[in-house]
Write an enzyme that holds these catalytic residues in place. Structure first.
Site, PDB file in Angstrom:
ATOM      1  N   CYS A   2      32.498 -37.041  96.272  1.00  0.00           N
ATOM      2  CA  CYS A   2      31.143 -36.512  96.102  1.00  0.00           C
ATOM      3  C   CYS A   2      31.264 -35.015  95.839  1.00  0.00           C
ATOM      4  O   CYS A   2      31.837 -34.296  96.660  1.00  0.00           O
ATOM      5  CB  CYS A   2      30.335 -36.774  97.373  1.00  0.00           C
ATOM      6  SG  CYS A   2      28.698 -36.028  97.396  1.00  0.00           S
ATOM      7  N   CYS A  33      28.680 -35.141  89.069  1.00  0.00           N
ATOM      8  CA  CYS A  33      28.257 -36.036  90.151  1.00  0.00           C
ATOM      9  C   CYS A  33      28.974 -37.355  89.913  1.00  0.00           C
ATOM     10  O   CYS A  33      28.982 -37.856  88.782  1.00  0.00           O
ATOM     11  CB  CYS A  33      26.745 -36.229  90.129  1.00  0.00           C
ATOM     12  SG  CYS A  33      26.141 -37.488  91.292  1.00  0.00           S
TER      13      CYS A  33
END
Length: 262
Positions: free
Chosen positions: A73, A183
């Protein structure tokens, strides 16, 4: 040889794009994946919230005897990686937008970056951009709304395409030739993105680089698994396991998905 699992976590299903690259490069490794979909997206939370959620995920993975943890992440990496590396003894692999290779390869010297608010506003992203992309025209765009749509399985939905069109137009207008996906959810949008951008625009994400770094750190620390059998994989989500499973239908490795209230 060390057959303990690699732990991987993300604010939802996005990090499975990273898991795919790790499994491809290291098919003998066992893995445990946590999809913290209940708290997604991390990119709209405060630094303190992101840190506490990251610690919660790490504590669970360590309780499962994970030998190395991949923070799959961008937002958790930029806001928590320094802290967790100081406070835990296991190796950590972080995730950063591929701004450096994009800057090095760009011929137009214009690069688009699509990422979450938490990543784009972080000190780590600012430092990386300054150090490696100082002479590049960077068009940064917060991908507001994209993670919830992907988490809901709406990758090809009209509302997803409308958002992408709005975010891409300024980048294309300025002549970008590289689009950096900041992302780990966003690689699942690549088929849609390719329909919307010219063929000469390259799309970069960090998955393959993370897998290579994971292999290097395992080797360096003598943590590689025995190569005598393929790895097994556990995927946990604190949301709908059917949606997580829908992102893994083409996976040929041995795996199980389950709901876990974490």
């Amino acid at each position: 040889m060390d057959n303990r699992p690699i732990g991987i976590f993300d604010s939802g299903i996005g990090g499975t794009s990273v898991w795919r690259e790790i499994e491809k490069l290291l098919p003998y490794e066992n893995t445990i994946y946590l999809a913290d979909s209940k708290n997604a997206p991390y990119g709209e939370r405060s630094k303190e919230e992101i840190l506490q959620l990251s610690i919660k995920n790490i504590e669970y993975l360590l309780a499962k005897d994970c030998k190395l943890i991949v923070v799959a992440c961008n937002t958790a990496t930029t806001n928590a990686i320094s802290y967790v590396r100081e406070h835990y003894s296991v190796p950590f692999i972080g995730t950063e937008p591929a701004i450096k290779p994009a800057a090095l390869r760009s011929k137009s010297k214009t690069v688009g970056v699509l990422a979450t608010k938490g990543t784009l506003s972080s000190e780590l992203f600012f430092t990386t951009s300054q150090n490696h992309a100082g002479g590049i025209n960077k068009i940064v765009q917060v991908g507001t709304g994209l993670v919830p749509l992907i988490e809901a399985g709406k990758v090809h939905a009209p509302e997803t395409k409308e958002l992408l069109q709005k975010y891409l137009e300024p980048m294309l207008a300025e002549g970008m030739d590289y689009l950096v996906l900041g992302c780990t959810h966003y690689p699942y949008l690549i088929p849609v993105l390719k329909e919307m951008i010219p063929a000469h625009v390259e799309i970069l994400d960090s998955g393959a680089a993370i897998a290579k770094q994971t292999m290097a750190i395992l080797k360096e620390n003598n943590l590689l698994a025995s190569p005598d059998k393929k790895g097994s994989h556990l995927f946990y989500t604190n949301s709908n396991p059917d949606i997580l499973a829908s992102f893994l239908t083409d996976v040929k490795a041995q795996y199980n998905t389950a709901y876990l209230d974490f």
